[in-house]
Design an enzyme around this catalytic site. Sequence first.
Site, PDB file in Angstrom:
ATOM      1  N   TRP A 286     126.883 -89.174 -46.635  1.00  0.00           N
ATOM      2  CA  TRP A 286     126.710 -87.726 -46.771  1.00  0.00           C
ATOM      3  C   TRP A 286     127.601 -86.976 -45.788  1.00  0.00           C
ATOM      4  CZ3 TRP A 286     125.192 -84.713 -42.715  1.00  0.00           C
ATOM      5  CH2 TRP A 286     124.536 -85.339 -41.644  1.00  0.00           C
ATOM      6  N   GLU A 319     142.273 -81.471 -28.605  1.00  0.00           N
ATOM      7  CA  GLU A 319     141.704 -82.057 -27.382  1.00  0.00           C
ATOM      8  C   GLU A 319     140.848 -83.279 -27.703  1.00  0.00           C
ATOM      9  OE1 GLU A 319     139.732 -78.944 -25.218  1.00  0.00           O
ATOM     10  OE2 GLU A 319     141.562 -77.762 -24.964  1.00  0.00           O
ATOM     11  N   TRP A 324     134.222 -83.829 -25.203  1.00  0.00           N
ATOM     12  CA  TRP A 324     133.349 -82.660 -25.331  1.00  0.00           C
ATOM     13  C   TRP A 324     133.159 -82.210 -26.778  1.00  0.00           C
ATOM     14  CZ3 TRP A 324     137.287 -83.238 -21.827  1.00  0.00           C
ATOM     15  CH2 TRP A 324     138.554 -82.781 -22.211  1.00  0.00           C
ATOM     16  N   TYR A 379     144.869 -76.666 -17.893  1.00  0.00           N
ATOM     17  CA  TYR A 379     144.296 -75.551 -17.142  1.00  0.00           C
ATOM     18  C   TYR A 379     144.436 -75.885 -15.662  1.00  0.00           C
ATOM     19  CZ  TYR A 379     142.536 -73.673 -21.501  1.00  0.00           C
ATOM     20  OH  TYR A 379     142.459 -73.144 -22.766  1.00  0.00           O
ATOM     21  N   GLU A 407     147.653 -75.081 -25.207  1.00  0.00           N
ATOM     22  CA  GLU A 407     146.752 -74.205 -24.455  1.00  0.00           C
ATOM     23  C   GLU A 407     147.121 -74.301 -22.987  1.00  0.00           C
ATOM     24  OE1 GLU A 407     142.515 -74.597 -24.837  1.00  0.00           O
ATOM     25  OE2 GLU A 407     142.609 -74.945 -27.001  1.00  0.00           O
TER      26      GLU A 407
END
Length: 571
Positions: A286, A319, A324, A379, A407
């Site tokens: 599913w 990423e 995460w 970052y 980014e």
Amino acid sequence: MNSLSLLLFCIFFVFSTFAKKVYYEAENGKLDGVTVYKSDLTGFSGTGYVGRFENPGNSVTVTVEVPQTGMYDLTIVYCANMGQKINSLTVNGQSAGDITFTENTKFEDLNVGAIYLNKGKNTIGLVSSWGWMWVDAFVINDAPNAAKDVTSKLNPTLINPKAIPAAKKLYDFLKTNYGKRILSGQVGAAGQAGDEGQEIQRIQKATGKLPAVWNMDFIFESNDCTWRPQNPDITEMAINWWKKYQGKGIMSAQWHWNIAGKTGDFAFYKKDTTFSIDNAVTEGTWEYEKIIKDIDRVAGHIKKLQAVNMPLIWRPLHENDGDWFWWGNNPKSCAKLWKILYERMVNYHGLNNLIWLWNGKNDANTPVDYIDIIGVDIYANDHGPQTTAYNTHFDFYGGKKMVVLSENGRIPDIQQCVDQNAWWGYFQTWNSEFILQDSYHTDAQLKEYFTHKTVMNMDELPSFNVNSYEYQSGNNNNNSSNNNNNNNSSECFSIPLGYPCCKGNTVVYTDNDGDWGVENNEWCGIGNSSSAVVCWSEALGYPCCVSSSDVYYTDNDGEWGVENGDWCGII
């Protein structure tokens, strides 16, 4: 040409053959929160090693000395017997990128890549992020590396042989400027496209410029989302932007893929959803049916962009080297999901306006044949050029893929990028505080970066809204060489020498073999020297105009035009 090639080879041979390794022992460095150990582990050099980097910010810093400014290979001798760790490298006090230390049981060498060092004394440090490891020594060569060639091996075409003309033109444009210019970019508000809100307003007020690369996010477009922008929806916003600027802009897109498991709410963070990527890439489940329906929904939006000739730099599953997002930290299943996305969007839905950007893990599972461009998200705590991160990604793909900052928090110092050969194809600053707050960027910094002669903004872009276009070099086979042998060998002396024939006839170099030009960043032979046109402005330090150009100025040397913000000679 033969003598030139031989000279370059000899220079490289001398550097690579006679460079010696110099060890700088960690235990002799400046220690902050780490301890010198002399037992427990064996196989270390010097009198000991340091560890364990238990707290954030713990560090070891050594001072090295080199004979001249340049790029130097760095090796870190380490042991990570407490599991794989990621910690931060600094060079002369600036962040140089995060380093992944693979789990092992003894001291081993990790080739970090090349770092930029000034003549004389420099500092190299390792700062705890994940911590919990041991460092024995930092090792550098005593001579700098030869300059990195970032353009000659780039794939000449997109991976999709059916790419629409607008996508071809955009890719060629990026490729042509790679290694010469860095494009500016900015992320707008979530769920928006072509958003000219506070982020764009801050840039325009401080610099007088608009970014070359804009960004949209399909964050609200999966079927599980209960809210999404309407009237206009995200596609209409993008089309309005495309029409407003008459195709003279570049749009990139990611997809924060919100999805729900059988229990709980929808989310894109792994901690907030029970959805399984392993099940999602298994036909008959599913979960598989669910992702196909989501892909189909987003494909419907992108079809509308294709209908108006709008190309899109497409960055799904971003990423994925982190843990995460629900699609992250699972290399095999993520690579399989990437291929499902490609097959469904390109072969099923016929989406040929996409340039596929991979922003994730580089390993044996990476779907290299399904990737056009490589993106890195950084970052950093400063405006360093992130040269180590650039080199790591560029080298993994053998120089065949452009590398961009998909980014960034702080924009890297552009001049340092140029000096250190960190040729990010573009930067793309995240929204909100990263571009709005002075703690990240002052007005003066924004003006410095956006008006730097190396940076290309929206006002320098051509229109990509075209109905016909052929690649400037190569064909739709990324496994072939970059040579574009349009002229046969009977007409062109350079073919037997391993160089293509020039399409044009602008001479930049002459030797005993004949007249040479440069096209697509590669030497090419001018087939009929009698028809050659000498680029008179080269001798004055200016290029010749590539395309037909308006005459801006005339002097005793000739007629002058302007291209890419620089004078060029009209021939």
